[in-house]
Design a protein around this motif. Structure first.
Motif, short mmCIF file in Angstrom:
data_model
loop_
_atom_site.label_atom_id
_atom_site.label_comp_id
_atom_site.label_asym_id
_atom_site.label_seq_id
_atom_site.Cartn_x
_atom_site.Cartn_y
_atom_site.Cartn_z
N LEU A 7 31.51 42.69 45.71
CA LEU A 7 31.44 43.97 45.03
C LEU A 7 32.21 45.05 45.79
O LEU A 7 32.92 45.85 45.18
CB LEU A 7 29.98 44.39 44.84
N SER A 8 32.10 45.05 47.10
CA SER A 8 32.86 46.04 47.87
C SER A 8 34.36 45.76 47.78
O SER A 8 35.16 46.71 47.75
CB SER A 8 32.40 46.05 49.33
N LEU A 9 34.76 44.49 47.71
CA LEU A 9 36.16 44.14 47.53
C LEU A 9 36.67 44.64 46.18
O LEU A 9 37.78 45.19 46.09
CB LEU A 9 36.36 42.63 47.65
N SER A 10 35.87 44.50 45.14
CA SER A 10 36.32 44.95 43.82
C SER A 10 36.37 46.47 43.74
O SER A 10 37.24 47.02 43.07
CB SER A 10 35.39 44.39 42.74
N GLU A 36 47.10 47.71 34.95
CA GLU A 36 46.69 46.30 34.84
C GLU A 36 45.89 45.86 36.05
O GLU A 36 44.96 45.05 35.93
CB GLU A 36 47.92 45.41 34.65
N PHE A 37 46.22 46.38 37.22
CA PHE A 37 45.44 46.06 38.42
C PHE A 37 44.04 46.65 38.33
O PHE A 37 43.07 46.02 38.74
CB PHE A 37 46.17 46.59 39.66
N ILE A 38 43.92 47.84 37.76
CA ILE A 38 42.60 48.45 37.56
C ILE A 38 41.78 47.62 36.58
O ILE A 38 40.59 47.38 36.79
CB ILE A 38 42.76 49.91 37.07
N VAL A 39 42.41 47.16 35.51
CA VAL A 39 41.71 46.32 34.53
C VAL A 39 41.28 45.01 35.16
O VAL A 39 40.18 44.51 34.89
CB VAL A 39 42.61 46.09 33.29
N PHE A 43 37.50 43.66 35.48
CA PHE A 43 37.11 42.33 35.03
C PHE A 43 36.36 41.58 36.13
O PHE A 43 35.36 40.91 35.86
CB PHE A 43 38.34 41.53 34.60
N TYR A 44 36.83 41.72 37.36
CA TYR A 44 36.17 41.06 38.48
C TYR A 44 34.76 41.61 38.70
O TYR A 44 33.82 40.86 38.95
CB TYR A 44 37.03 41.23 39.73
N MET A 45 34.61 42.95 38.58
CA MET A 45 33.28 43.55 38.70
C MET A 45 32.36 43.09 37.58
O MET A 45 31.18 42.81 37.82
CB MET A 45 33.38 45.07 38.68
N THR A 60 33.19 38.52 28.76
CA THR A 60 34.40 38.56 29.57
C THR A 60 35.62 38.13 28.76
O THR A 60 36.72 38.65 28.97
CB THR A 60 34.26 37.67 30.81
N MET A 61 35.42 37.20 27.82
CA MET A 61 36.54 36.80 26.95
C MET A 61 36.96 37.96 26.05
O MET A 61 38.15 38.19 25.84
CB MET A 61 36.15 35.60 26.10
#
Length: 98
Positions: A7-10, A36-39, A43-45, A60-61
């Motif tokens: 979570l801290s990485l995201s 796109e990096f923010i999206v 998505f990872y979060m 997620t899909m």
């Protein structure tokens, strides 16, 4: 502990994407890549949140489908701008000119 690290990485990914988006506002391509990096970090979060509570991953899909549509729309705007103006600088883009 591993979920907290992820979570801290995201969150770091999200903040760095916002920082690049605010600093590289001259070129449309750099702004689209940072969006796109923010999206991707969102998505990872979302994936971590759903994995933590053992929910289904169907949402997620749907999120990925909307993010792909957003990316395609941004790319089509970039191609249109490069064809009409010759570059992707915002300074050369005039709204009043047809």
């Amino acid at each position: 502990m591993l979920i907290l690290l992820n979570l801290s990485l995201s969150i770091i990914m999200f903040m760095s994407g916002v920082l690049v988006f605010s600093l590289k506002r001259k070129h449309l391509l750099c702004m689209l890549l940072s969006l796109e990096f923010i999206v991707l970090s969102l998505f990872y979060m979302l994936f971590l949140y759903l994995m933590n509570y053992n929910y289904e991953y169907y949402f997620t899909m749907i999120f990925l489908i909307f993010s792909v549509c957003e990316g395609v729309l941004g790319l089509s705007i970039l191609v249109s701008m490069v064809r009409t103006h010759g570059n992707d600088y915002f300074q050369s883009f005039n709204v009043m000119r047809c």
